[in-house]
Scaffold this active site. Structure first.
Site, PDB file in Angstrom:
ATOM      1  N   ARG A  48       0.861  -1.189   0.000  1.00 23.78           N
ATOM      2  CA  ARG A  48       0.000   0.000   0.000  1.00 23.78           C
ATOM      3  C   ARG A  48       0.898   1.240   0.000  1.00 23.78           C
ATOM      4  O   ARG A  48       2.114   1.146   0.132  1.00 23.78           O
ATOM      5  CB  ARG A  48      -1.008   0.000   1.154  1.00 23.78           C
ATOM      6  CG  ARG A  48      -0.640  -0.621   2.439  1.00 23.78           C
ATOM      7  CD  ARG A  48       0.418   0.083   3.275  1.00 23.78           C
ATOM      8  NE  ARG A  48       0.180   1.490   3.419  1.00 23.78           N
ATOM      9  CZ  ARG A  48       1.112   2.395   3.633  1.00 23.78           C
ATOM     10  NH1 ARG A  48       2.392   2.044   3.720  1.00 23.78           N
ATOM     11  NH2 ARG A  48       0.834   3.670   3.740  1.00 23.78           N
ATOM     12  N   GLY A  49       0.226   2.404  -0.145  1.00 18.56           N
ATOM     13  CA  GLY A  49       0.983   3.640  -0.341  1.00 18.56           C
ATOM     14  C   GLY A  49       1.093   3.871  -1.840  1.00 18.56           C
ATOM     15  O   GLY A  49       1.429   2.940  -2.599  1.00 18.56           O
ATOM     16  N   ARG A  91      -7.785  -0.548  -6.492  1.00 21.36           N
ATOM     17  CA  ARG A  91      -8.070   0.594  -5.607  1.00 21.36           C
ATOM     18  C   ARG A  91      -8.240   1.826  -6.500  1.00 21.36           C
ATOM     19  O   ARG A  91      -7.492   1.972  -7.476  1.00 21.36           O
ATOM     20  CB  ARG A  91      -6.933   0.826  -4.598  1.00 21.36           C
ATOM     21  CG  ARG A  91      -6.755  -0.315  -3.601  1.00 21.36           C
ATOM     22  CD  ARG A  91      -5.758   0.051  -2.505  1.00 21.36           C
ATOM     23  NE  ARG A  91      -6.347   0.953  -1.525  1.00 21.36           N
ATOM     24  CZ  ARG A  91      -5.649   1.501  -0.530  1.00 21.36           C
ATOM     25  NH1 ARG A  91      -4.354   1.251  -0.390  1.00 21.36           N
ATOM     26  NH2 ARG A  91      -6.233   2.316   0.339  1.00 21.36           N
ATOM     27  N   ASP A 240      -1.978  10.645  -2.373  1.00 18.24           N
ATOM     28  CA  ASP A 240      -2.421   9.582  -3.279  1.00 18.24           C
ATOM     29  C   ASP A 240      -2.734  10.123  -4.660  1.00 18.24           C
ATOM     30  O   ASP A 240      -2.635   9.403  -5.661  1.00 18.24           O
ATOM     31  CB  ASP A 240      -3.626   8.856  -2.690  1.00 18.24           C
ATOM     32  CG  ASP A 240      -3.152   7.949  -1.568  1.00 18.24           C
ATOM     33  OD1 ASP A 240      -2.968   8.445  -0.453  1.00 18.24           O
ATOM     34  OD2 ASP A 240      -2.905   6.757  -1.845  1.00 18.24           O
TER      35      ASP A 240
HETATM   36  O1  MRU Z   1      -4.560   3.277   2.383  1.00 14.13           O
HETATM   37  P1  MRU Z   1      -3.075   3.464   2.221  1.00 14.13           P
HETATM   38  O2  MRU Z   1      -2.295   2.906   3.366  1.00 14.13           O
HETATM   39  O3  MRU Z   1      -2.581   2.984   0.883  1.00 14.13           O
HETATM   40  O4  MRU Z   1      -2.886   5.034   2.245  1.00 14.13           O
HETATM   41  C1  MRU Z   1      -1.596   5.557   2.051  1.00 14.13           C
HETATM   42  C2  MRU Z   1      -1.543   7.029   2.139  1.00 14.13           C
HETATM   43  O5  MRU Z   1      -2.520   7.714   2.291  1.00 14.13           O
HETATM   44  C3  MRU Z   1      -0.182   7.655   1.935  1.00 14.13           C
HETATM   45  O6  MRU Z   1      -0.063   8.830   2.673  1.00 14.13           O
HETATM   46  C4  MRU Z   1      -0.014   7.996   0.439  1.00 14.13           C
HETATM   47  O7  MRU Z   1      -0.296   6.896  -0.353  1.00 14.13           O
HETATM   48  C5  MRU Z   1       1.352   8.462   0.140  1.00 14.13           C
HETATM   49  S1  MRU Z   1       2.545   7.180   0.231  1.00 14.13           S
HETATM   50  C6  MRU Z   1       4.052   7.817  -0.122  1.00 14.13           C
END
Ligand code: MRU
Length: 352
Positions: A48-49, A91, A240
């Site tokens: 994730r991220g 996603r 994101d």
């Molecule tokens: O739901 P997630 O854990 O994928 O959300 C991640 C985030 O909101 C991060 O802040 C974003 O993806 C930036 S990662 C460098």
């Protein structure tokens, strides 16, 4: 820098991911062998991220070609289109997913038409690796660009996990902090817990502790009080998806932090690569926001924490209006308002 923490890597031709749903209790490494497994890994947040999702999707495209059957260039293109449509349902918010799918499709289009299937497959694998390697270099550059903004801060607040675990390595929001650590500067980092899935306490605290940072975890509802007490001089988070005007989608709770930071006169910095900027989205209204399983809110780490029949609203992200953002730190430099002018200027060839 020592060997960086990575959420996804390759060994020979194996694609391996660190299952982030099990951290920090267990370090489970999973081999991903099919596009279905990659889709599952992204959807369930094993990986994730935003940038890490993009890297995973690049390898997912390779796996689509590897697991399908194609005899020629035309069939490969058709197979990749099908895989891309499938992976894009994993996603909706992180634009890096769609960027990586399109990038791999464009790369495949550019392959010589008379190449053998085995050579085309090898080229796709190498390109996915190149996507990952470029992301790591990009994160290092974000670290260099962002460090000067944070070097005089005694305390810094971050939300969710925008660190090594969310990227190829090093992170976006955490990259400047790693750069400062290398320079012997060790500010106190407040890591928001980040309900419902606790990326801040499970992942950010985990990786910052491992790096020797001075990290303190707080519950999300403590941020205002931490600011009021003068404990932080900057807030830094990842993204994101960033719209053309600078409106930024990031983990739910970021918007609230932006409002709090503005009230307390503290700058909010967004750190992100250009693969996260979506110039096709004029503003935040055009960014799709993922809604996740209500059970994530009715439970705390798998234990029921609410009546099991209570209705739940569970948006995974929110939009922070550009007016609340002091600067956007990119690999090419720091963008200041108005972002609709500064982002294209810095993007160079990265505008789509
Ligand atoms: O739901 P997630 O854990 O994928 O959300 C991640 C985030 O909101 C991060 O802040 C974003 O993806 C930036 S990662 C460098």
């Amino acid at each position: 820098m020592t060997q960086p923490l990575m959420p996804l890597w390759t060994e020979d031709s194996k694609i391996l991911i660190l299952d982030q749903t099990r951290l920090p209790q267990e370090r489970i490494v999973v081999q991903v062998e099919t596009p279905e497994q990659m889709h599952h890994a992204i959807r369930t947040l094993m990986v994730r991220g935003a940038p890490a999702i993009g890297n995973a999707a690049a390898f997912g495209m390779y796996l689509g070609a590897k697991c399908g059957s194609f005899q020629d260039h035309q069939k490969l293109i058709a197979l990749l289109e099908k895989t891309g449509v499938y992976l894009s349902t994993a996603r909706p918010t992180a634009v890096n997913l769609f960027w990586a799918i399109r990038h791999m499709e464009e790369f495949a289009h550019g392959l010589p038409q008379d190449t053998s299937p085995a050579v085309m497959l090898k080229a796709l694998f190498q390109e996915a690796q190149a996507v990952l390697e470029r992301d790591i270099e990009t994160c290092k550059a974000i670290g260099r660009q962002g460090a000067p903004l944070l070097m005089r801060c005694n305390g810094i607040l971050t939300h969710c996990n925008a660190g090594a675990l969310a990227t190829g390595a090093y992170g976006t929001a955490l990259a400047p902090i790693y750069t400062l650590l290398e320079e012997g500067i060790r500010p106190k980092i407040y890591s928001d817990e980040t309900r419902p899935l606790l990326q801040g306490s499970r992942l950010t605290a985990y990786e910052l502790l491992a790096a020797g940072a001075d990290v303190t975890t707080i519950c999300d509802d403590m941020a205002a009080w931490v600011m009021a007490q003068g404990k932080v001089q900057a807030v830094i988070v990842g993204a994101d998806r960033i719209a053309a005007n600078g409106d930024t989608a990031n983990k739910i709770g970021t918007y609230g932090l932006g409002v709090l930071a503005a009230y307390h006169g503290i700058p909010l910095y967004i750190a992100a690569p250009f693969t996260t900027v979506d110039f096709q989205c004029p503003d935040g209204n055009a960014i799709p926001i993922e809604e996740r399983d209500p059970q994530e809110v009715r439970e705390f780490c798998g234990t029921p924490s609410a009546p099991q029949d209570v209705p739940v609203y569970n948006p995974a992200f929110d939009i922070t209006p550009h007016q609340l953002i002091a600067a956007i730190i990119t690999e090419n430099g720091v963008a200041y308002p108005p972002f609709s002018e500064s982002l294209p200027r810095l993007a160079g060839e990265n505008t789509r």
